[in-house]
Design a protein around this motif. Structure first.
Motif, PDB file in Angstrom:
ATOM      1  N   THR A 136      -2.155   6.599   1.411  1.00 57.20           N
ATOM      2  CA  THR A 136      -1.847   6.602   2.845  1.00 57.20           C
ATOM      3  C   THR A 136      -1.128   5.323   3.289  1.00 57.20           C
ATOM      4  O   THR A 136      -0.847   5.139   4.465  1.00 57.20           O
ATOM      5  N   GLY A 137      -0.855   4.407   2.343  1.00 55.52           N
ATOM      6  CA  GLY A 137      -0.148   3.171   2.677  1.00 55.52           C
ATOM      7  C   GLY A 137       1.351   3.327   2.513  1.00 55.52           C
ATOM      8  O   GLY A 137       1.869   4.451   2.401  1.00 55.52           O
ATOM      9  N   VAL A 138       2.056   2.197   2.490  1.00 47.99           N
ATOM     10  CA  VAL A 138       3.518   2.216   2.339  1.00 47.99           C
ATOM     11  C   VAL A 138       3.924   1.860   0.900  1.00 47.99           C
ATOM     12  O   VAL A 138       4.999   2.207   0.447  1.00 47.99           O
ATOM     13  N   TYR A 139       3.034   1.190   0.150  1.00 43.49           N
ATOM     14  CA  TYR A 139       3.378   0.829  -1.224  1.00 43.49           C
ATOM     15  C   TYR A 139       3.605   2.072  -2.085  1.00 43.49           C
ATOM     16  O   TYR A 139       4.474   2.077  -2.949  1.00 43.49           O
ATOM     17  N   TYR A 140       2.782   3.078  -1.859  1.00 45.08           N
ATOM     18  CA  TYR A 140       2.867   4.280  -2.703  1.00 45.08           C
ATOM     19  C   TYR A 140       4.240   4.954  -2.559  1.00 45.08           C
ATOM     20  O   TYR A 140       4.942   5.155  -3.563  1.00 45.08           O
ATOM     21  N   GLY A 197      -9.244  -6.286  -5.023  1.00 41.63           N
ATOM     22  CA  GLY A 197      -8.015  -5.727  -5.614  1.00 41.63           C
ATOM     23  C   GLY A 197      -6.927  -5.532  -4.569  1.00 41.63           C
ATOM     24  O   GLY A 197      -5.759  -5.423  -4.893  1.00 41.63           O
ATOM     25  N   SER A 198      -7.339  -5.498  -3.298  1.00 43.54           N
ATOM     26  CA  SER A 198      -6.348  -5.291  -2.231  1.00 43.54           C
ATOM     27  C   SER A 198      -5.756  -6.617  -1.796  1.00 43.54           C
ATOM     28  O   SER A 198      -6.329  -7.689  -2.049  1.00 43.54           O
ATOM     29  N   GLY A 199      -4.640  -6.534  -1.084  1.00 37.83           N
ATOM     30  CA  GLY A 199      -4.060  -7.732  -0.503  1.00 37.83           C
ATOM     31  C   GLY A 199      -4.842  -8.174   0.720  1.00 37.83           C
ATOM     32  O   GLY A 199      -5.036  -9.366   0.968  1.00 37.83           O
ATOM     33  N   GLN A 200      -5.306  -7.185   1.501  1.00 39.67           N
ATOM     34  CA  GLN A 200      -5.878  -7.507   2.814  1.00 39.67           C
ATOM     35  C   GLN A 200      -7.186  -8.276   2.778  1.00 39.67           C
ATOM     36  O   GLN A 200      -7.529  -8.936   3.755  1.00 39.67           O
ATOM     37  N   LEU A 201      -7.942  -8.191   1.686  1.00 38.60           N
ATOM     38  CA  LEU A 201      -9.252  -8.845   1.679  1.00 38.60           C
ATOM     39  C   LEU A 201      -9.129 -10.344   2.019  1.00 38.60           C
ATOM     40  O   LEU A 201      -9.872 -10.856   2.854  1.00 38.60           O
ATOM     41  N   THR A 219       1.161   0.559  -7.232  1.00 35.07           N
ATOM     42  CA  THR A 219       1.422   0.616  -5.784  1.00 35.07           C
ATOM     43  C   THR A 219       0.154   0.337  -4.983  1.00 35.07           C
ATOM     44  O   THR A 219      -0.377  -0.762  -5.028  1.00 35.07           O
ATOM     45  N   GLY A 220      -0.324   1.305  -4.224  1.00 39.85           N
ATOM     46  CA  GLY A 220      -1.524   1.129  -3.397  1.00 39.85           C
ATOM     47  C   GLY A 220      -2.111   2.498  -3.123  1.00 39.85           C
ATOM     48  O   GLY A 220      -1.817   3.453  -3.846  1.00 39.85           O
ATOM     49  N   GLY A 221      -2.898   2.604  -2.067  1.00 34.29           N
ATOM     50  CA  GLY A 221      -3.488   3.897  -1.702  1.00 34.29           C
ATOM     51  C   GLY A 221      -2.411   4.842  -1.190  1.00 34.29           C
ATOM     52  O   GLY A 221      -1.376   4.391  -0.685  1.00 34.29           O
ATOM     53  N   ALA A 256       3.446  -6.165  -4.289  1.00 32.49           N
ATOM     54  CA  ALA A 256       2.399  -7.127  -3.933  1.00 32.49           C
ATOM     55  C   ALA A 256       2.826  -7.937  -2.714  1.00 32.49           C
ATOM     56  O   ALA A 256       4.008  -8.242  -2.542  1.00 32.49           O
ATOM     57  N   GLN A 257       1.862  -8.288  -1.895  1.00 29.07           N
ATOM     58  CA  GLN A 257       2.142  -9.099  -0.712  1.00 29.07           C
ATOM     59  C   GLN A 257       2.701 -10.459  -1.123  1.00 29.07           C
ATOM     60  O   GLN A 257       2.251 -11.056  -2.107  1.00 29.07           O
ATOM     61  N   SER A 258       3.624 -10.991  -0.297  1.00 25.09           N
ATOM     62  CA  SER A 258       4.242 -12.280  -0.605  1.00 25.09           C
ATOM     63  C   SER A 258       3.206 -13.406  -0.673  1.00 25.09           C
ATOM     64  O   SER A 258       3.320 -14.318  -1.493  1.00 25.09           O
ATOM     65  N   PRO A 286       8.416  -5.742   5.830  1.00 25.78           N
ATOM     66  CA  PRO A 286       7.399  -6.630   6.403  1.00 25.78           C
ATOM     67  C   PRO A 286       6.067  -5.880   6.551  1.00 25.78           C
ATOM     68  O   PRO A 286       6.054  -4.667   6.791  1.00 25.78           O
ATOM     69  N   GLU A 287       4.988  -6.619   6.405  1.00 28.73           N
ATOM     70  CA  GLU A 287       3.652  -6.033   6.598  1.00 28.73           C
ATOM     71  C   GLU A 287       2.914  -6.865   7.644  1.00 28.73           C
ATOM     72  O   GLU A 287       3.107  -8.077   7.714  1.00 28.73           O
ATOM     73  N   SER A 288       2.056  -6.218   8.402  1.00 29.42           N
ATOM     74  CA  SER A 288       1.292  -6.938   9.413  1.00 29.42           C
ATOM     75  C   SER A 288      -0.195  -6.816   9.136  1.00 29.42           C
ATOM     76  O   SER A 288      -0.667  -5.746   8.730  1.00 29.42           O
ATOM     77  N   THR A 338      -2.910   2.504  -6.871  1.00 25.97           N
ATOM     78  CA  THR A 338      -3.870   1.489  -7.324  1.00 25.97           C
ATOM     79  C   THR A 338      -4.645   0.941  -6.126  1.00 25.97           C
ATOM     80  O   THR A 338      -4.417   1.363  -4.994  1.00 25.97           O
ATOM     81  N   SER A 339      -5.488  -0.072  -6.392  1.00 24.81           N
ATOM     82  CA  SER A 339      -6.245  -0.649  -5.271  1.00 24.81           C
ATOM     83  C   SER A 339      -5.485  -1.752  -4.551  1.00 24.81           C
ATOM     84  O   SER A 339      -6.013  -2.360  -3.648  1.00 24.81           O
ATOM     85  N   GLY A 340      -4.221  -2.026  -4.920  1.00 20.04           N
ATOM     86  CA  GLY A 340      -3.401  -2.918  -4.116  1.00 20.04           C
ATOM     87  C   GLY A 340      -2.847  -4.140  -4.814  1.00 20.04           C
ATOM     88  O   GLY A 340      -2.828  -4.234  -6.048  1.00 20.04           O
ATOM     89  N   SER A 341      -2.379  -5.087  -3.999  1.00 23.30           N
ATOM     90  CA  SER A 341      -1.646  -6.281  -4.460  1.00 23.30           C
ATOM     91  C   SER A 341      -2.293  -7.040  -5.624  1.00 23.30           C
ATOM     92  O   SER A 341      -1.614  -7.358  -6.598  1.00 23.30           O
ATOM     93  N   VAL A 342      -3.564  -7.359  -5.483  1.00 25.56           N
ATOM     94  CA  VAL A 342      -4.211  -8.198  -6.489  1.00 25.56           C
ATOM     95  C   VAL A 342      -4.308  -7.446  -7.813  1.00 25.56           C
ATOM     96  O   VAL A 342      -4.013  -7.987  -8.882  1.00 25.56           O
ATOM     97  N   PHE A 357      -9.706  -3.931   8.774  1.00 24.24           N
ATOM     98  CA  PHE A 357      -8.467  -4.662   8.548  1.00 24.24           C
ATOM     99  C   PHE A 357      -7.635  -3.923   7.507  1.00 24.24           C
ATOM    100  O   PHE A 357      -8.174  -3.421   6.515  1.00 24.24           O
ATOM    101  N   TYR A 358      -6.316  -3.910   7.727  1.00 21.29           N
ATOM    102  CA  TYR A 358      -5.407  -3.357   6.708  1.00 21.29           C
ATOM    103  C   TYR A 358      -4.082  -4.102   6.853  1.00 21.29           C
ATOM    104  O   TYR A 358      -3.518  -4.138   7.945  1.00 21.29           O
ATOM    105  N   THR A 359      -3.628  -4.713   5.782  1.00 24.31           N
ATOM    106  CA  THR A 359      -2.325  -5.379   5.821  1.00 24.31           C
ATOM    107  C   THR A 359      -1.315  -4.384   5.282  1.00 24.31           C
ATOM    108  O   THR A 359      -1.358  -4.022   4.100  1.00 24.31           O
ATOM    109  N   VAL A 360      -0.419  -3.934   6.161  1.00 20.41           N
ATOM    110  CA  VAL A 360       0.403  -2.774   5.805  1.00 20.41           C
ATOM    111  C   VAL A 360       1.692  -2.746   6.631  1.00 20.41           C
ATOM    112  O   VAL A 360       1.753  -3.337   7.717  1.00 20.41           O
ATOM    113  N   GLY A 361       2.729  -2.066   6.107  1.00 21.43           N
ATOM    114  CA  GLY A 361       3.973  -1.866   6.844  1.00 21.43           C
ATOM    115  C   GLY A 361       3.783  -0.783   7.901  1.00 21.43           C
ATOM    116  O   GLY A 361       2.912   0.086   7.765  1.00 21.43           O
TER     117      GLY A 361
HETATM  118  N1  GLU Z   1      -0.910  -4.619   1.526  1.00 19.34           N
HETATM  119  C1  GLU Z   1      -1.851  -3.756   0.871  1.00 19.34           C
HETATM  120  C2  GLU Z   1      -2.356  -4.428  -0.387  1.00 19.34           C
HETATM  121  O1  GLU Z   1      -1.760  -5.336  -0.852  1.00 19.34           O
HETATM  122  C3  GLU Z   1      -1.267  -2.405   0.513  1.00 19.34           C
HETATM  123  C4  GLU Z   1      -0.517  -1.752   1.626  1.00 19.34           C
HETATM  124  C5  GLU Z   1       0.149  -0.452   1.244  1.00 19.34           C
HETATM  125  O2  GLU Z   1      -0.304   0.218   0.327  1.00 19.34           O
HETATM  126  O3  GLU Z   1       1.156  -0.152   1.888  1.00 19.34           O
HETATM  127  O4  GLU Z   1      -3.322  -4.055  -0.960  1.00 19.34           O
END
Ligand code: GLU
Length: 323
Positions: free
Chosen positions: A34-38, A146-150, A30-32, A84-86, A116-118, A64-68, A190-194
């Protein structure tokens, strides 16, 4: 008598052994927290675990540390599933960004799209940041490896003609960013998140006033036109009542997706897909970011081939034409 006891014991042990072997354990990256993936991984695992008697699948969730990280975990077999982000799914399958050396992760499979994530840029009011162009010379967290947002942060900076040398870049996890912002140790992150999510709530509810920055102008329209996985998106201002914003925030969006590998058995992917789709209304109750989900839009934004187990369900349910 003794012989019978031994036989009975052997049979019991055999039966237990067989029953054990039937269980399939799957881990969802998933992700951190405090995000939505978890919570998304939690919601999916709960749905499948409820049907343990039927499917004999036991799902657990890993922060985990995210999408990647999740995509790499899935394609290497360390994880069975990941969120993972689209855009990252597209890049991994097609050998772009972090995967440009590898020629593409061809065993990556998509299952369904989720919320959706912004791309969310949060800045301290004091820093004077009102547009992306104002990031020059500022301390900005772009996201952890490791994150999507980087990559999203890098794309946005590039669109605005800013290099990583023009700013004082940080690469820490999203979970740490609100604290650093409130302690005035960074000016923006920056944070790409729902939305809504706990991380942005935390960032906007502290001692110092914080604003979510519009990602418009400065080459952003061109970026959205040029890169197939980006679309315009809006963050409703009412989600963050303590932010300095008065109006909805215009930004750029992607989608969270659920991915796996071609090596995960068809019946396992089928079972998970079926449980989520057959109980979509209950699923949607589990997080406000899922409100917009429909069975149809959950099949959009997938660039890796759809796993055969998911395909089987979509055809059965009439969501896709039969072969
Ligand atoms: N979009 C973020 C990423 O790919 C994670 C967002 C979330 O955990 O909700 O790393």
């Amino acid at each position: 008598m003794k012989r019978w006891t031994v036989l009975l014991l052997t049979l019991t042990l055999l039966a237990v052994g067989c029953a054990r072997r039937e269980v399939t354990f799957v881990t969802i990256g998933t992700g951190g927290v405090t995000g939505v993936y978890y919570p998304t991984g939690g919601a999916i695992s709960r749905m499948i675990n409820l049907k343990y008697d039927e499917y004999k699948i036991k799902a657990t969730v890993e922060s985990t540390s995210g999408s990647v990280f999740n995509i790499n975990g899935v394609v290497s077999g360390d994880l069975e599933f990941g969120v993972a982000q689209s855009d990252r799914q597209y890049q991994a399958y097609n050998g772009l960004a972090e995967w440009s050396e590898s020629g593409g992760k061809k065993n990556l499979r998509s299952v369904f799209a989720i919320h959706p994530e912004s791309i969310t840029l949060v800045a301290a009011e004091e820093s004077g940041i009102e547009t992306i162009a104002d990031l020059r010379g500022k301390r900005v967290n772009l996201g952890n490896p490791g994150s999507g947002q980087l990559q999203n942060s890098r794309d946005v900076l590039k669109a605005a003609g800013i290099t990583e040398d023009d700013i004082s870049a940080e690469y820490v996890k999203a979970i740490e960013a609100p604290g650093l912002l409130q302690d005035e140790r960074i000016d923006a992150f920056f944070y790409t998140v729902g939305h809504p999510n706990g991380n942005i709530k935390e960032a906007t509810s502290g001692r110092i006033k914080v604003r979510i920055i519009d990602l418009t102008g400065a080459g952003i329209d061109e970026m959205v036109d040029e890169l197939p996985y980006y679309a315009r998106s809006t963050i409703p201002v009412e989600f963050y009542p303590r932010a300095a914003n008065q109006e909805n925030i215009e930004t750029v969006g992607v989608k969270a997706t659920f991915v796996t590998s071609m090596n995960v058995p068809e019946n396992v992917v089928y079972a998970i897909t079926r449980e989520v789709f057959e109980h979509l209304e209950e699923f949607k109750e589990l997080h406000p970011a899922y409100q917009v989900l429909t069975k149809e839009n959950m099949l959009q934004g997938l660039s890796a081939p759809i796993h055969p187990g998911a395909l089987r369900y979509y055809r059965e349910a009439g969501l896709m034409a039969p072969e």
